[in-house]
Design an enzyme around this catalytic site. Structure first.
Site, short mmCIF file in Angstrom:
data_model
loop_
_atom_site.label_atom_id
_atom_site.label_comp_id
_atom_site.label_asym_id
_atom_site.label_seq_id
_atom_site.Cartn_x
_atom_site.Cartn_y
_atom_site.Cartn_z
N ALA A 1 -39.10 50.28 4.90
CA ALA A 1 -39.30 49.79 6.27
C ALA A 1 -38.89 48.33 6.42
O ALA A 1 -38.74 47.82 7.53
CB ALA A 1 -40.76 49.97 6.67
N ARG B 1 -32.53 38.84 3.85
CA ARG B 1 -31.47 38.14 3.12
C ARG B 1 -30.10 38.83 3.17
O ARG B 1 -29.10 38.26 2.78
CB ARG B 1 -31.90 37.94 1.66
N ASN C 1 -42.76 44.12 -12.88
CA ASN C 1 -43.12 45.37 -12.22
C ASN C 1 -41.95 45.89 -11.40
O ASN C 1 -41.61 45.34 -10.36
CB ASN C 1 -44.33 45.11 -11.30
N ASN D 1 -31.37 42.52 -2.69
CA ASN D 1 -31.90 41.71 -1.59
C ASN D 1 -30.81 41.03 -0.78
O ASN D 1 -31.01 40.71 0.37
CB ASN D 1 -32.85 40.65 -2.15
N THR E 1 21.94 68.32 13.10
CA THR E 1 21.54 66.92 13.03
C THR E 1 21.61 66.25 14.40
O THR E 1 22.55 66.47 15.17
CB THR E 1 22.49 66.22 12.04
N ARG F 1 23.96 67.63 21.43
CA ARG F 1 24.36 66.24 21.31
C ARG F 1 25.73 66.09 21.94
O ARG F 1 26.47 67.07 22.08
CB ARG F 1 24.37 65.80 19.84
C1 UD1 Z 1 -42.47 44.34 -4.81
C2 UD1 Z 1 -43.73 44.29 -5.67
C3 UD1 Z 1 -43.44 43.48 -6.93
C4 UD1 Z 1 -42.27 44.09 -7.66
C5 UD1 Z 1 -41.05 44.19 -6.74
C6 UD1 Z 1 -39.97 44.96 -7.46
C7 UD1 Z 1 -45.62 44.33 -4.14
C8 UD1 Z 1 -46.68 43.51 -3.48
N1 UD1 Z 1 -44.79 43.67 -4.92
O1 UD1 Z 1 -42.21 43.01 -4.40
O2 UD1 Z 1 -44.58 43.49 -7.77
O3 UD1 Z 1 -41.95 43.29 -8.81
O4 UD1 Z 1 -41.40 44.91 -5.55
O5 UD1 Z 1 -38.80 45.00 -6.70
O6 UD1 Z 1 -45.59 45.51 -3.95
N2 UD1 Z 1 -41.64 47.58 2.34
C9 UD1 Z 1 -42.06 48.35 3.40
N3 UD1 Z 1 -43.03 47.85 4.22
C10 UD1 Z 1 -43.60 46.65 4.03
C11 UD1 Z 1 -43.16 45.87 2.93
C12 UD1 Z 1 -42.18 46.37 2.10
O7 UD1 Z 1 -41.58 49.46 3.61
O8 UD1 Z 1 -44.48 46.28 4.82
C13 UD1 Z 1 -40.60 48.12 1.46
C14 UD1 Z 1 -39.35 47.28 1.49
O9 UD1 Z 1 -38.45 47.76 2.49
C15 UD1 Z 1 -38.79 47.49 0.09
C16 UD1 Z 1 -40.03 47.73 -0.75
O10 UD1 Z 1 -41.05 48.09 0.14
O11 UD1 Z 1 -37.97 48.63 0.01
C17 UD1 Z 1 -40.43 46.51 -1.57
O12 UD1 Z 1 -40.76 45.47 -0.67
P1 UD1 Z 1 -40.39 43.98 -0.95
O13 UD1 Z 1 -40.88 43.13 0.18
O14 UD1 Z 1 -38.97 43.85 -1.32
O15 UD1 Z 1 -41.34 43.68 -2.20
P2 UD1 Z 1 -41.11 42.59 -3.28
O16 UD1 Z 1 -41.52 41.28 -2.75
O17 UD1 Z 1 -39.76 42.72 -3.84
CA CA Z 2 -37.62 43.74 -3.22
#
Ligand code: UD1
Ligand code: CA
Length: 472
Positions: A16, A21, A181, A237, A433, A450
């Site tokens: 979502a 970026r 993670n 990203n 031709t 032609r």
């Molecule tokens: C998240 C993890 C982090 C991990 C990293 C790996 C959390 C809090 N952190 O961080 O530990 O190392 O992924 O890539 O979970 N998304 C939604 N709705 C939201 C927020 C995010 O659908 O409200 C989706 C984003 O579109 C994305 C994914 O969840 O596909 C990850 O979200 P993102 O904000 O990129 O999390 P990170 O900060 O990367």
């Molecule tokens: Ca991410």
């Protein structure tokens, strides 16, 4: 090939987020790698790992994402739920919880939409880990990098995973932790149902963190962790990461074809999209691009710089350099190029030849027929053994409608002829031709239209003298 998982599985894919970026009007998960939107890959990996149902959480640009998912996967196993406001990964999964509850199953795989290199094998290993330790409500993948800046860190005590801390919530010591993670989890559905609604936004971003479930799981039966390779878990990203992962995916695809018997001389300089099929002993030269639903047979030569989109190429075909084809079929042992253009709905029969600067559109060329030089054949039905001379044009368009040109078997079209459609040249007929054919030509006839040639003896010298005089 879908695996049979050790547990019944539903998957949730979080997609979502805005992808700020990327700086793009297109939702992040619709940016493409190896010819497919990013979101395709985690959804497919979940299906391949045996998920009975995949729930995609959509938000930004959701109409377009939902449309793509429905067109690609149908509605049987993949559905979407809306997270209108992005209040964190915990909130995203919370939005999917009713659908996951309805789908049922013992375990819920949770993935991100922006990790396209994720392998279904890693998901299967994670599910096996979860199945082997039924007392644990949560299993996760972990990975290690020399510098894990930006990622959530894995916190261990006495070797066991006890929690995850987001980079921005980490102390200086915690930031030195190299184990990160990848955000790939297999959680027990009942655990999610019990604990997810209780998460609170006590963190630097004021969001609901899915990662907070890890410490809860540690206190309620323990966490199972499975190591995996960082390289397949990286997220995207920005567009630099998009290009880097795209290149890696393309290299992996080229390598897979090489190991299946395709000669690819410069694998780093070709682009073979995901889903393209290629037969054994086919040779692919530098700069070739194969896109979409393209299928290549055996012993085909695809020379330098050819670009094929949704094209079926049968065995033994030769595509000479810089030929471009879309939504077309090339029959067995046909020859195309150099510099040919097969536009949609072109169909070359066995042993047909299309040469340099020949353009076809919605035209069928029968077995052994040839158009070797400089021609435009649009809306044509060309039989077998037909010879189309250099410079021939099918005049198929009157500014309002498209019309068909029919050349029956064995017809010979002399160079620089125009066929003003609709028009039919009967079996075995001969068009002289330079003829403009405006009426049907009966089988076996000669059509010639032609101005008759006249030779004026000695006229050239007189003409030149007159012109020379007029120049003074
Ligand atoms: C998240 C993890 C982090 C991990 C990293 C790996 C959390 C809090 N952190 O961080 O530990 O190392 O992924 O890539 O979970 N998304 C939604 N709705 C939201 C927020 C995010 O659908 O409200 C989706 C984003 O579109 C994305 C994914 O969840 O596909 C990850 O979200 P993102 O904000 O990129 O999390 P990170 O900060 O990367
Ligand atoms: Ca991410």
């Amino acid at each position: 090939m879908a695996a049979t998982p050790p547990l019944s599985v539903t998957a949730i894919v979080m997609a979502a987020g805005k992808g700020t970026r990327m700086k793009s009007a297109l939702p992040k998960v619709l940016h493409t790698l190896a010819g497919r939107p990013m979101i395709f890959y985690p959804v497919q990996a979940a299906l391949d790992a045996g998920a009975a149902r995949v729930i995609v959480v959509v938000g930004h640009g959701r109409e377009r994402v939902e449309k793509y998912l429905a067109e690609t996967f149908g509605k049987d196993r993949v559905e979407s739920v809306v997270q209108a406001e992005q209040r964190g990964t915990g909130h995203a999964v919370l939005m999917a919880l009713p659908a996951a509850t309805k789908a049922g199953g013992e375990r819920v795989l949770v993935l991100s939409g922006d990790t396209p290199l994720l392998k279904s094998d890693d998901l299967v290993a994670l599910l096996e880990g979860a199945a082997a330790d039924p007392s644990s409500p949560l299993a996760l993948l972990t990975a290690t990098l020399a510098d894990a800046t930006g990622y959530g860190r894995i916190i261990r005590r006495d070797g066991r995973v006890v929690g995850i801390k987001e980079h921005r919530d980490c102390s200086a010591t915690e930031r030195a932790i190299r184990e990160w993670n990848p955000a790939v989890y297999a959680m027990r559905l009942s655990f999610l149902q019990e604990h997810l609604p209780k998460l609170s936004p006590n963190n630097a971003q004021g969001e609901l963190y899915l990662t907070d479930l890890v410490s809860l799981a540690a206190a309620h039966g323990g966490v199972v962790d499975r190591p995996a390779d960082s390289s397949s878990l990286e997220g995207i990203n920005d567009r630099a990461q998009l290009a880097a992962l795209d290149a890696r995916m393309l290299q992996a695809i080229a390598r897979r074809h090489q190991l299946e018997g395709v000669t690819i001389r410069h694998p780093e300089e070709v682009e073979i999209h995901d889903g393209v099929q290629i037969g054994e002993d086919t040779v692919i030269e530098r700069g070739v691009v194969l896109r979409g639903k393209t299928r290549i047979g055996r012993e085909v030569t695809i020379d330098v710089g050819c670009v094929l989109t949704d094209v079926t190429v049968d065995d033994g075909v030769t595509l000479k350099p810089d030929s471009v084809a879309s939504q077309s079929h090339v029959g067995p042992r046909a020859q195309v190029g150099p510099f040919s253009h097969l536009r949609p709905a072109s169909d070359l029969g066995e042993d047909a030849h299309v040469g340099n600067f020949v353009e076809l559109k919605k035209t069928r060329l029968g077995k052994g027929s040839k158009a070797n030089h400089l021609a435009y054949l649009g809306d044509g039905e060309v039989g077998e053994g037909v010879n189309v001379g250099a410079g021939t044009i099918f005049c198929n368009y009157d500014g309002f409608h498209k019309h068909v040109t029919v050349l029956e078997d064995g017809v010979f079209i002399g160079s620089d002829s125009q066929l003003v459609a609709p028009v039919t040249v009967g079996k075995g007929a001969y068009v002289a031709t330079g003829t403009t054919v405006t009426r049907d030509v009966p089988a076996g006839a000669l059509a010639i239209a032609r101005v008759k040639q006249e030779n004026k003896e000695g006229y050239a010298e007189r003409l030149k003298a007159r012109l020379r005089a007029s120049k003074k």
